[in-house]
Design an enzyme around this catalytic site. Structure first.
Site, mmCIF file in Angstrom:
data_model
loop_
_atom_site.group_PDB
_atom_site.id
_atom_site.type_symbol
_atom_site.label_atom_id
_atom_site.label_comp_id
_atom_site.label_asym_id
_atom_site.label_seq_id
_atom_site.Cartn_x
_atom_site.Cartn_y
_atom_site.Cartn_z
ATOM 1 C CD GLU A 98 -2.844 -0.991 2.421
ATOM 2 O OE1 GLU A 98 -3.898 -1.620 2.357
ATOM 3 O OE2 GLU A 98 -2.498 -0.343 3.416
ATOM 4 C CB CYS A 151 3.054 7.382 3.388
ATOM 5 S SG CYS A 151 3.634 6.148 4.569
ATOM 6 C CB CYS A 179 8.322 -5.079 8.217
ATOM 7 S SG CYS A 179 9.762 -4.226 8.928
ATOM 8 C CB CYS A 210 8.350 -2.952 15.930
ATOM 9 S SG CYS A 210 9.977 -2.534 15.256
ATOM 10 C CB CYS A 234 4.685 -2.068 13.801
ATOM 11 S SG CYS A 234 4.556 -1.827 12.011
ATOM 12 N N GLY A 275 7.608 -1.939 5.661
ATOM 13 C CA GLY A 275 8.988 -2.343 5.424
ATOM 14 C C GLY A 275 10.029 -1.488 6.100
ATOM 15 C CD GLU A 276 14.571 -0.302 8.558
ATOM 16 O OE1 GLU A 276 13.720 0.178 9.317
ATOM 17 O OE2 GLU A 276 15.512 0.374 8.087
ATOM 18 C CB SER A 329 11.001 6.308 8.620
ATOM 19 O OG SER A 329 10.778 5.997 9.977
ATOM 20 C CB SER A 375 11.467 4.012 14.433
ATOM 21 O OG SER A 375 10.874 4.488 13.249
ATOM 22 C CG LEU A 376 15.128 6.484 20.307
ATOM 23 C CD1 LEU A 376 16.388 5.856 19.715
ATOM 24 C CD2 LEU A 376 15.471 7.801 21.000
ATOM 25 C CG HIS A 377 9.218 3.715 18.773
ATOM 26 N ND1 HIS A 377 8.361 4.715 18.364
ATOM 27 C CD2 HIS A 377 9.494 2.984 17.654
ATOM 28 C CE1 HIS A 377 8.115 4.571 17.072
ATOM 29 N NE2 HIS A 377 8.792 3.549 16.615
ATOM 30 C CG ASN A 428 -3.296 3.520 14.173
ATOM 31 O OD1 ASN A 428 -4.430 3.599 14.609
ATOM 32 N ND2 ASN A 428 -3.021 3.137 12.943
ATOM 33 C CB CYS A 487 1.989 4.943 12.006
ATOM 34 S SG CYS A 487 2.082 6.688 11.814
HETATM 35 N N1 SAH Z 1 10.640 0.466 9.282
HETATM 36 C C1 SAH Z 1 10.681 1.894 9.289
HETATM 37 C C2 SAH Z 1 9.530 2.553 8.568
HETATM 38 C C3 SAH Z 1 8.156 2.037 8.916
HETATM 39 S S1 SAH Z 1 6.897 2.773 9.766
HETATM 40 C C4 SAH Z 1 10.725 2.401 10.705
HETATM 41 O O1 SAH Z 1 10.463 1.632 11.608
HETATM 42 O O2 SAH Z 1 11.064 3.552 10.908
HETATM 43 C C5 SAH Z 1 6.971 4.426 10.052
HETATM 44 C C6 SAH Z 1 6.761 4.790 11.518
HETATM 45 O O3 SAH Z 1 5.510 4.351 12.064
HETATM 46 C C7 SAH Z 1 7.831 4.184 12.409
HETATM 47 O O4 SAH Z 1 8.312 5.172 13.275
HETATM 48 C C8 SAH Z 1 7.051 3.145 13.171
HETATM 49 O O5 SAH Z 1 7.673 2.811 14.384
HETATM 50 C C9 SAH Z 1 5.724 3.829 13.342
HETATM 51 N N2 SAH Z 1 4.646 2.911 13.751
HETATM 52 C C10 SAH Z 1 4.517 1.604 13.453
HETATM 53 N N3 SAH Z 1 3.410 1.095 14.002
HETATM 54 C C11 SAH Z 1 2.807 2.099 14.656
HETATM 55 C C12 SAH Z 1 1.617 2.190 15.423
HETATM 56 N N4 SAH Z 1 0.835 1.133 15.606
HETATM 57 N N5 SAH Z 1 1.294 3.401 15.952
HETATM 58 C C13 SAH Z 1 2.102 4.465 15.756
HETATM 59 N N6 SAH Z 1 3.234 4.444 15.049
HETATM 60 C C14 SAH Z 1 3.588 3.267 14.507
#
Ligand code: SAH
Length: 369
Positions: free
Chosen positions: A97, A110, A117, A121, A124, A172-173, A206, A229-231, A305, A348
Protein backbone atom coordinates in the site's frame (compact mmCIF):
# COMPACT_ATOMS: atom_id res chain seq x y z
CA UNK A 1 1.69 -17.97 -8.49
CA UNK A 2 5.20 -18.03 -7.08
CA UNK A 3 6.24 -15.13 -4.91
CA UNK A 4 9.36 -13.63 -6.23
CA UNK A 5 11.40 -10.90 -7.66
CA UNK A 6 9.69 -8.51 -10.02
CA UNK A 7 10.60 -8.54 -13.71
CA UNK A 8 13.39 -6.10 -14.53
CA UNK A 9 12.15 -2.62 -15.40
CA UNK A 10 13.61 0.54 -16.91
CA UNK A 11 13.73 2.25 -13.50
CA UNK A 12 15.79 -0.58 -11.97
CA UNK A 13 18.61 0.44 -14.28
CA UNK A 14 20.88 3.33 -13.23
CA UNK A 15 20.29 6.32 -15.51
CA UNK A 16 23.79 6.22 -16.99
CA UNK A 17 23.29 2.62 -18.15
CA UNK A 18 19.83 2.99 -19.69
CA UNK A 19 21.02 3.86 -23.19
CA UNK A 20 23.05 0.69 -23.38
CA UNK A 21 20.26 -1.30 -21.74
CA UNK A 22 17.67 -0.36 -24.39
CA UNK A 23 20.20 -1.14 -27.11
CA UNK A 24 20.17 -4.68 -25.75
CA UNK A 25 16.55 -4.80 -27.03
CA UNK A 26 17.68 -3.53 -30.47
CA UNK A 27 16.36 -0.03 -29.82
CA UNK A 28 18.50 2.97 -30.69
CA UNK A 29 20.11 4.51 -27.61
CA UNK A 30 18.14 7.77 -27.86
CA UNK A 31 14.92 5.90 -27.14
CA UNK A 32 16.07 5.66 -23.52
CA UNK A 33 15.65 9.39 -23.20
CA UNK A 34 12.17 9.32 -24.68
CA UNK A 35 11.11 6.50 -22.38
CA UNK A 36 12.53 8.35 -19.37
CA UNK A 37 10.64 11.50 -20.36
CA UNK A 38 7.32 9.69 -20.72
CA UNK A 39 7.77 7.86 -17.44
CA UNK A 40 9.37 10.40 -15.13
CA UNK A 41 8.13 13.70 -16.61
CA UNK A 42 4.65 12.73 -17.82
CA UNK A 43 4.07 9.76 -15.47
CA UNK A 44 2.91 7.85 -18.52
CA UNK A 45 3.79 4.18 -18.89
CA UNK A 46 1.45 3.41 -21.77
CA UNK A 47 3.43 3.47 -25.02
CA UNK A 48 0.20 3.27 -27.05
CA UNK A 49 -0.31 6.92 -26.16
CA UNK A 50 3.22 8.04 -27.13
CA UNK A 51 2.97 9.78 -30.48
CA UNK A 52 6.77 10.12 -30.80
CA UNK A 53 7.35 6.40 -30.52
CA UNK A 54 7.23 3.85 -33.35
CA UNK A 55 4.19 1.57 -33.17
CA UNK A 56 6.43 -1.42 -33.91
CA UNK A 57 8.36 -0.97 -30.66
CA UNK A 58 5.40 -0.44 -28.36
CA UNK A 59 4.82 -4.12 -27.50
CA UNK A 60 8.48 -4.48 -26.59
CA UNK A 61 8.23 -1.52 -24.22
CA UNK A 62 5.10 -2.95 -22.61
CA UNK A 63 6.57 -6.40 -22.07
CA UNK A 64 10.27 -5.82 -21.40
CA UNK A 65 11.02 -2.20 -20.59
CA UNK A 66 8.09 -0.73 -18.70
CA UNK A 67 6.28 -3.90 -17.62
CA UNK A 68 3.33 -3.05 -15.35
CA UNK A 69 4.65 -3.90 -11.90
CA UNK A 70 1.88 -2.55 -9.72
CA UNK A 71 -1.83 -2.83 -10.42
CA UNK A 72 -4.34 -0.84 -8.45
CA UNK A 73 -6.73 -3.11 -6.55
CA UNK A 74 -8.62 -0.35 -4.83
CA UNK A 75 -8.37 3.15 -3.40
CA UNK A 76 -10.07 4.25 -0.20
CA UNK A 77 -10.34 7.90 0.82
CA UNK A 78 -11.07 9.75 4.02
CA UNK A 79 -10.52 13.19 5.53
CA UNK A 80 -12.78 14.69 2.86
CA UNK A 81 -10.80 13.02 0.11
CA UNK A 82 -7.50 14.56 1.15
CA UNK A 83 -6.15 11.21 2.35
CA UNK A 84 -6.21 8.31 -0.09
CA UNK A 85 -4.89 4.82 0.48
CA UNK A 86 -4.03 2.82 -2.62
CA UNK A 87 -3.74 -0.94 -2.45
CA UNK A 88 -1.45 -2.41 -5.13
CA UNK A 89 -1.11 -5.95 -6.37
CA UNK A 90 2.39 -6.93 -7.49
CA UNK A 91 3.16 -9.35 -10.35
CA UNK A 92 3.17 -12.32 -7.97
CA UNK A 93 -0.06 -11.44 -6.19
CA UNK A 94 1.66 -9.81 -3.20
CA UNK A 95 -0.13 -6.70 -1.87
CA UNK A 96 1.42 -3.43 -0.76
CA UNK A 97 0.00 0.00 0.00
CA UNK A 98 0.82 3.64 -0.36
CA UNK A 99 -0.99 6.63 1.14
CA UNK A 100 -1.34 9.99 -0.56
CA UNK A 101 -2.02 13.02 1.62
CA UNK A 102 -2.98 16.41 0.27
CA UNK A 103 -2.35 19.52 2.37
CA UNK A 104 -3.21 23.09 1.38
CA UNK A 105 0.33 23.74 0.12
CA UNK A 106 1.80 20.32 -0.58
CA UNK A 107 1.15 16.67 -1.29
CA UNK A 108 2.97 13.80 0.41
CA UNK A 109 3.04 10.13 -0.45
CA UNK A 110 3.91 7.48 2.12
CA UNK A 111 5.36 4.46 0.31
CA UNK A 112 6.30 0.86 1.05
CA UNK A 113 9.80 -0.50 0.54
CA UNK A 114 9.06 -4.12 1.41
CA UNK A 115 6.01 -6.38 1.40
CA UNK A 116 5.73 -6.97 5.14
CA UNK A 117 8.68 -6.33 7.42
CA UNK A 118 11.21 -8.45 9.25
CA UNK A 119 11.86 -6.09 12.15
CA UNK A 120 9.11 -7.52 14.35
CA UNK A 121 8.27 -4.41 16.39
CA UNK A 122 5.38 -5.62 18.58
CA UNK A 123 3.23 -2.47 18.28
CA UNK A 124 3.34 -2.38 14.47
CA UNK A 125 0.79 -4.32 12.43
CA UNK A 126 3.19 -4.78 9.52
CA UNK A 127 5.77 -6.23 11.88
CA UNK A 128 3.37 -8.91 13.09
CA UNK A 129 3.02 -10.50 9.67
CA UNK A 130 6.76 -10.84 9.01
CA UNK A 131 8.59 -10.19 5.76
CA UNK A 132 7.08 -11.48 2.53
CA UNK A 133 9.72 -10.06 0.20
CA UNK A 134 11.76 -7.04 -0.76
CA UNK A 135 10.33 -4.72 -3.38
CA UNK A 136 12.44 -3.95 -6.42
CA UNK A 137 13.60 -0.39 -7.07
CA UNK A 138 11.04 -0.15 -9.84
CA UNK A 139 8.21 -1.37 -7.61
CA UNK A 140 9.08 1.30 -5.05
CA UNK A 141 9.48 3.96 -7.75
CA UNK A 142 6.18 2.98 -9.38
CA UNK A 143 4.29 3.98 -6.21
CA UNK A 144 5.82 7.45 -6.46
CA UNK A 145 5.18 7.75 -10.20
CA UNK A 146 1.55 6.75 -9.61
CA UNK A 147 1.18 9.35 -6.85
CA UNK A 148 2.83 12.02 -9.02
CA UNK A 149 0.38 11.21 -11.81
CA UNK A 150 -2.62 11.32 -9.47
CA UNK A 151 -1.54 14.75 -8.21
CA UNK A 152 -0.78 16.10 -11.69
CA UNK A 153 -4.14 14.91 -13.04
CA UNK A 154 -5.95 16.71 -10.22
CA UNK A 155 -7.33 13.57 -8.61
CA UNK A 156 -6.96 15.07 -5.14
CA UNK A 157 -9.31 17.85 -3.96
CA UNK A 158 -8.25 21.35 -4.95
CA UNK A 159 -7.07 20.53 -8.46
CA UNK A 160 -3.70 19.65 -9.96
CA UNK A 161 -0.69 19.92 -7.67
CA UNK A 162 2.88 18.71 -7.87
CA UNK A 163 3.76 15.81 -5.59
CA UNK A 164 6.17 17.51 -3.21
CA UNK A 165 7.15 15.04 -0.46
CA UNK A 166 7.93 11.34 -0.18
CA UNK A 167 8.13 9.45 3.09
CA UNK A 168 9.44 5.89 3.39
CA UNK A 169 7.05 5.15 6.24
CA UNK A 170 4.81 2.57 4.68
CA UNK A 171 5.45 -1.13 4.95
CA UNK A 172 8.99 -2.34 5.42
CA UNK A 173 12.37 -1.35 6.75
CA UNK A 174 13.99 0.62 3.93
CA UNK A 175 17.58 0.05 5.05
CA UNK A 176 16.97 -3.72 5.06
CA UNK A 177 16.31 -3.45 1.30
CA UNK A 178 19.27 -1.21 0.75
CA UNK A 179 20.21 -1.41 -2.94
CA UNK A 180 16.65 -1.19 -4.23
CA UNK A 181 15.90 1.74 -1.94
CA UNK A 182 19.02 3.60 -3.11
CA UNK A 183 18.10 3.15 -6.76
CA UNK A 184 14.56 4.32 -5.98
CA UNK A 185 16.01 7.40 -4.25
CA UNK A 186 18.04 8.12 -7.38
CA UNK A 187 14.89 7.79 -9.50
CA UNK A 188 13.04 10.16 -7.17
CA UNK A 189 15.76 12.79 -6.84
CA UNK A 190 17.52 12.83 -10.23
CA UNK A 191 16.54 15.81 -12.37
CA UNK A 192 14.08 15.12 -15.17
CA UNK A 193 14.12 13.30 -17.47
CA UNK A 194 16.33 10.75 -15.68
CA UNK A 195 14.23 10.94 -12.52
CA UNK A 196 11.27 12.72 -10.96
CA UNK A 197 13.28 15.77 -9.95
CA UNK A 198 12.05 15.85 -6.35
CA UNK A 199 14.65 17.38 -4.01
CA UNK A 200 16.33 15.01 -1.57
CA UNK A 201 15.33 17.34 1.25
CA UNK A 202 11.71 16.58 0.50
CA UNK A 203 12.27 12.84 0.95
CA UNK A 204 12.23 11.25 4.42
CA UNK A 205 13.67 7.82 5.04
CA UNK A 206 12.50 6.27 8.30
CA UNK A 207 14.50 3.47 9.88
CA UNK A 208 14.52 1.33 13.01
CA UNK A 209 18.20 2.27 13.22
CA UNK A 210 20.26 -0.15 11.14
CA UNK A 211 23.59 1.49 11.90
CA UNK A 212 25.56 -0.02 9.02
CA UNK A 213 22.80 1.10 6.66
CA UNK A 214 22.85 4.66 7.98
CA UNK A 215 26.63 4.74 7.57
CA UNK A 216 26.44 3.46 4.00
CA UNK A 217 23.75 6.02 3.24
CA UNK A 218 26.16 8.79 4.25
CA UNK A 219 28.51 7.62 1.48
CA UNK A 220 25.79 7.82 -1.19
CA UNK A 221 25.57 11.60 -0.81
CA UNK A 222 21.82 11.69 -1.34
CA UNK A 223 20.88 14.09 1.45
CA UNK A 224 17.42 12.77 2.26
CA UNK A 225 15.96 13.57 5.67
CA UNK A 226 16.59 10.78 8.14
CA UNK A 227 13.98 9.65 10.67
CA UNK A 228 14.92 7.21 13.41
CA UNK A 229 12.21 5.17 15.11
CA UNK A 230 13.48 5.38 18.66
CA UNK A 231 10.29 4.92 20.72
CA UNK A 232 12.15 4.96 24.02
CA UNK A 233 15.48 6.37 25.25
CA UNK A 234 16.50 3.33 27.31
CA UNK A 235 17.94 0.11 25.94
CA UNK A 236 16.02 -2.15 28.25
CA UNK A 237 12.59 -1.23 26.89
CA UNK A 238 13.87 -0.60 23.36
CA UNK A 239 15.16 -4.18 23.18
CA UNK A 240 11.51 -5.24 23.26
CA UNK A 241 9.83 -2.38 21.33
CA UNK A 242 12.36 -2.35 18.50
CA UNK A 243 14.04 -5.77 18.70
CA UNK A 244 16.99 -4.82 16.44
CA UNK A 245 18.10 -2.75 19.46
CA UNK A 246 19.70 -5.93 20.78
CA UNK A 247 22.16 -5.49 17.87
CA UNK A 248 22.61 -1.68 17.87
CA UNK A 249 21.98 0.21 21.08
CA UNK A 250 20.35 3.63 21.47
CA UNK A 251 23.73 5.40 21.78
CA UNK A 252 25.09 3.77 18.62
CA UNK A 253 21.96 4.61 16.65
CA UNK A 254 22.05 8.25 17.77
CA UNK A 255 25.77 8.48 16.99
CA UNK A 256 25.10 7.24 13.45
CA UNK A 257 22.22 9.72 13.05
CA UNK A 258 24.51 12.52 14.29
CA UNK A 259 27.09 11.59 11.66
CA UNK A 260 24.35 11.55 9.08
CA UNK A 261 23.15 15.02 10.01
CA UNK A 262 26.75 16.30 9.94
CA UNK A 263 26.79 15.23 6.28
CA UNK A 264 23.48 16.87 5.35
CA UNK A 265 23.75 19.78 7.78
CA UNK A 266 20.12 19.16 8.62
CA UNK A 267 18.05 18.02 11.51
CA UNK A 268 16.96 14.42 11.77
CA UNK A 269 13.68 13.22 13.25
CA UNK A 270 13.17 10.94 16.20
CA UNK A 271 9.95 9.00 15.82
CA UNK A 272 8.32 8.17 19.13
CA UNK A 273 4.98 6.32 19.27
CA UNK A 274 3.47 7.21 22.65
CA UNK A 275 2.11 4.04 24.25
CA UNK A 276 0.05 4.39 27.44
CA UNK A 277 2.01 3.37 30.53
CA UNK A 278 4.70 1.73 28.40
CA UNK A 279 7.02 4.49 27.19
CA UNK A 280 5.22 7.71 28.20
CA UNK A 281 6.43 8.14 31.79
CA UNK A 282 7.87 11.45 33.02
CA UNK A 283 11.29 9.88 33.64
CA UNK A 284 11.49 8.66 30.05
CA UNK A 285 10.59 12.11 28.75
CA UNK A 286 13.34 13.48 30.96
CA UNK A 287 15.91 10.93 29.78
CA UNK A 288 14.95 11.59 26.15
CA UNK A 289 15.31 15.34 26.69
CA UNK A 290 18.76 14.87 28.19
CA UNK A 291 19.82 12.57 25.36
CA UNK A 292 18.68 14.94 22.63
CA UNK A 293 19.23 18.43 24.04
CA UNK A 294 22.59 18.92 22.32
CA UNK A 295 21.74 17.05 19.16
CA UNK A 296 20.44 18.28 15.84
CA UNK A 297 17.21 16.35 16.28
CA UNK A 298 13.50 16.97 16.31
CA UNK A 299 11.03 14.66 18.05
CA UNK A 300 7.91 13.52 16.28
CA UNK A 301 5.48 12.06 18.80
CA UNK A 302 2.93 9.68 17.28
CA UNK A 303 -0.13 8.75 19.35
CA UNK A 304 -0.06 4.95 19.13
CA UNK A 305 -2.41 3.60 16.53
CA UNK A 306 -3.47 0.37 18.23
CA UNK A 307 -3.23 -2.75 16.11
CA UNK A 308 -6.17 -5.16 16.20
CA UNK A 309 -6.01 -7.34 19.30
CA UNK A 310 -3.20 -5.36 20.88
CA UNK A 311 -3.18 -4.74 24.62
CA UNK A 312 -1.55 -1.37 24.06
CA UNK A 313 -3.22 1.92 23.44
CA UNK A 314 -2.36 5.59 22.96
CA UNK A 315 -1.22 7.67 25.90
CA UNK A 316 -3.60 9.82 27.90
CA UNK A 317 -3.76 13.36 26.54
CA UNK A 318 -2.38 14.77 29.81
CA UNK A 319 0.63 12.43 29.63
CA UNK A 320 1.21 13.38 26.01
CA UNK A 321 1.11 17.08 26.98
CA UNK A 322 3.50 16.53 29.87
CA UNK A 323 5.87 14.63 27.54
CA UNK A 324 5.84 17.53 25.10
CA UNK A 325 6.48 20.08 27.87
CA UNK A 326 9.44 18.16 29.26
CA UNK A 327 11.10 18.02 25.86
CA UNK A 328 10.39 21.71 25.28
CA UNK A 329 12.01 22.51 28.63
CA UNK A 330 15.16 20.87 27.33
CA UNK A 331 14.93 22.99 24.21
CA UNK A 332 14.26 19.94 22.03
CA UNK A 333 11.93 20.73 19.10
CA UNK A 334 8.86 18.52 19.28
CA UNK A 335 5.66 18.02 17.32
CA UNK A 336 2.76 15.62 17.72
CA UNK A 337 1.96 13.92 14.45
CA UNK A 338 -1.53 14.24 13.05
CA UNK A 339 -3.37 10.99 12.85
CA UNK A 340 -4.63 11.13 9.33
CA UNK A 341 -5.90 8.07 7.62
CA UNK A 342 -6.81 6.12 10.74
CA UNK A 343 -10.32 5.26 9.67
CA UNK A 344 -9.02 3.65 6.48
CA UNK A 345 -6.18 1.82 8.22
CA UNK A 346 -3.90 4.15 6.37
CA UNK A 347 -2.05 5.22 9.48
CA UNK A 348 1.34 4.25 10.82
CA UNK A 349 2.05 0.57 10.98
CA UNK A 350 -1.37 -0.42 9.69
CA UNK A 351 -0.76 -0.64 5.99
CA UNK A 352 -2.14 -3.71 4.25
CA UNK A 353 -2.51 -5.47 7.57
CA UNK A 354 -6.27 -5.53 7.33
CA UNK A 355 -6.58 -6.85 3.80
CA UNK A 356 -7.24 -10.46 3.05
CA UNK A 357 -7.86 -11.94 -0.35
CA UNK A 358 -10.74 -14.35 -0.13
CA UNK A 359 -12.20 -16.05 -3.18
CA UNK A 360 -10.46 -13.39 -5.19
CA UNK A 361 -12.61 -10.71 -3.57
CA UNK A 362 -10.97 -8.20 -1.38
CA UNK A 363 -12.43 -8.16 2.10
CA UNK A 364 -11.67 -5.53 4.65
CA UNK A 365 -11.55 -7.47 7.90
CA UNK A 366 -10.53 -4.75 10.30
CA UNK A 367 -13.08 -3.87 12.97
CA UNK A 368 -12.28 -0.24 12.18
CA UNK A 369 -14.13 -0.58 8.93
N1 SAH B 1 10.64 0.47 9.28
C1 SAH B 1 10.68 1.89 9.29
C2 SAH B 1 9.53 2.55 8.57
C3 SAH B 1 8.16 2.04 8.92
S1 SAH B 1 6.90 2.77 9.77
C4 SAH B 1 10.72 2.40 10.70
O1 SAH B 1 10.46 1.63 11.61
O2 SAH B 1 11.06 3.55 10.91
C5 SAH B 1 6.97 4.43 10.05
C6 SAH B 1 6.76 4.79 11.52
O3 SAH B 1 5.51 4.35 12.06
C7 SAH B 1 7.83 4.18 12.41
O4 SAH B 1 8.31 5.17 13.27
C8 SAH B 1 7.05 3.15 13.17
O5 SAH B 1 7.67 2.81 14.38
C9 SAH B 1 5.72 3.83 13.34
N2 SAH B 1 4.65 2.91 13.75
C10 SAH B 1 4.52 1.60 13.45
N3 SAH B 1 3.41 1.09 14.00
C11 SAH B 1 2.81 2.10 14.66
C12 SAH B 1 1.62 2.19 15.42
N4 SAH B 1 0.84 1.13 15.61
N5 SAH B 1 1.29 3.40 15.95
C13 SAH B 1 2.10 4.47 15.76
N6 SAH B 1 3.23 4.44 15.05
C14 SAH B 1 3.59 3.27 14.51
Amino acid sequence: MSKGKAPEHFSDIPAEQRREWVQGFDLPAFRANQIATHYFTHYNDDPDSWSDFPASARELVKSKILAKLITLVRSISCDGGTTRKDLWRLHDGVLVESVLMKYPDRATVCISSQAGCGMNCPFCATGQAGLTRNLSAAEITAQVVAASGACARGEMPGGPIRLSNIVFMGMGEPLANYNAVIQSLRNITSPQPDGLGIGARSVTLSTVGLVTGIEKLIEEQIPVTLAVSLHTPDDELRDTLVPINTRWKVKEVLAAADKYSDMTGRRYSIEYALIKDVNDQAWRADLLGRLLKNRNAHVNLIPLNPTPGSKWTASRKEDERAFVRTLENYGVPVTVRDTRGREIDGACGQLAAAEKIKDDTLMITSPNN
